[in-house]
Design an enzyme around this catalytic site. Structure first.
Site, PDB file in Angstrom:
ATOM      1  N   SER A 128       0.809  -1.220   0.000  1.00  0.00           N
ATOM      2  CA  SER A 128       0.000   0.000   0.000  1.00  0.00           C
ATOM      3  C   SER A 128       0.838   1.265   0.000  1.00  0.00           C
ATOM      4  O   SER A 128       0.502   2.245  -0.669  1.00  0.00           O
ATOM      5  CB  SER A 128      -0.939   0.002   1.214  1.00  0.00           C
ATOM      6  OG  SER A 128      -1.785  -1.121   1.198  1.00  0.00           O
ATOM      7  N   HIS A 179       0.834   4.545   4.607  1.00  0.00           N
ATOM      8  CA  HIS A 179       0.143   5.175   3.485  1.00  0.00           C
ATOM      9  C   HIS A 179       0.605   6.623   3.299  1.00  0.00           C
ATOM     10  O   HIS A 179       0.935   7.049   2.189  1.00  0.00           O
ATOM     11  CB  HIS A 179      -1.361   5.148   3.717  1.00  0.00           C
ATOM     12  CG  HIS A 179      -1.968   3.790   3.542  1.00  0.00           C
ATOM     13  ND1 HIS A 179      -3.322   3.585   3.397  1.00  0.00           N
ATOM     14  CD2 HIS A 179      -1.405   2.564   3.475  1.00  0.00           C
ATOM     15  CE1 HIS A 179      -3.561   2.291   3.247  1.00  0.00           C
ATOM     16  NE2 HIS A 179      -2.414   1.657   3.300  1.00  0.00           N
TER      17      HIS A 179
END
Length: 256
Positions: A128, A179
């Site tokens: 991610s 992230h």
């Protein structure tokens, strides 16, 4: 740009880095999670990100979590995002710069996770952070390199970016720092890797990979525009449908 109209063989040939990354995701899941082979299980445990182990000198854990996933759906979701948004950037940057960007963003996400909480014992893994790095590069294009991305695709990036942040802060078991720092890493490296980059063009990709004596080189490009018109309209609705589905998915998970 984000609508995949290539055949499977074309996709493998045009975007070898993205194809290899997706293959690694599922190969590791198959060996470690599904078949649970001893060496693969040990490899996964050896590679999972654990900040306190990094603090003790296991620095490879800043890199290896990029390729590991916590189950099949985790691998599917990240691989789907990579297949959707990675190919255009691989074509624009070239293989080497795309690899550098992807690894730099993923490592930035893991470093950020480590710096904020170096004593943490919890495990983190997944692509991610690197994928958010891809969004970071696109966001830089939208803000500062508008000639590399048209308005329609820029709008899609903005919506996906907002949706990604929403899901990051609302879904459980998300490495928020990974992230955010992955996004920052991609945005930060964008000015360097986008030098001499050209807008994505599937026609140019096909031409470059076709043989010089192929009839495809001499065809009229307007033919492709006519053939793609219908599929393009359908693809636009499909892509927005996927965006809406992801938004609803995030809302439902938030309410459970």
């Amino acid at each position: 740009m984000f609508l995949r109209t290539e055949s499977f063989k074309e996709f493998l040939r045009f975007y070898p880095v993205v194809s290899a990354l997706v293959g690694i995701h599922f190969a590791l899941w198959l060996l470690a999670d599904f078949l649970q082979l001893g060496f693969a299980v040990d490899l996964k445990q050896w590679g999972i990100g654990v900040n306190v182990l990094v603090l003790n000198g296991e620095y490879w854990r800043l890199i290896t979590p990029i390729f590991l996933h916590a189950g099949f759906m985790h691998a599917v979701f990240n691989s789907f995002s990579l297949v959707l948004f990675g190919p255009a950037l691989e074509q624009m940057l070239g293989r080497v710069r795309f690899i550098v960007m992807y690894l730099a963003a993923g490592i930035a996400g893991n470093i950020g996770t480590f710096i904020v909480n170096p004593d943490a014992y919890y495990a983190h893994l997944g692509a991610s952070g690197a994928i958010f790095g891809i969004f970071g590069v696109y966001l830089f294009m939208v803000l500062f390199q508008k000639h590399l991305i048209d308005q329609a695709n820029a709008q899609i990036i903005i919506v996906i970016f907002a949706l990604g942040l929403f899901m990051t802060f609302t879904r459980p078991n998300i490495n928020v720092l990974g992230h955010l720092f992955g996004l920052i890493g991609g945005f930060a490296i964008a000015p360097a890797i986008l030098k001499n980059a050209r807008p994505f063009s599937l026609w140019q990709v096909r031409t470059r990979h076709s043989n010089r004596d192929s009839d495809e080189i001499s065809f009229n490009p307007n033919r492709w525009k006519k053939r793609r018109f219908g599929r393009g309209k359908i693809g636009k609705y499909v892509l927005w449908g996927i965006i809406i589905f992801l938004a609803l998915f995030a809302l439902v998970n938030r309410s459970l």
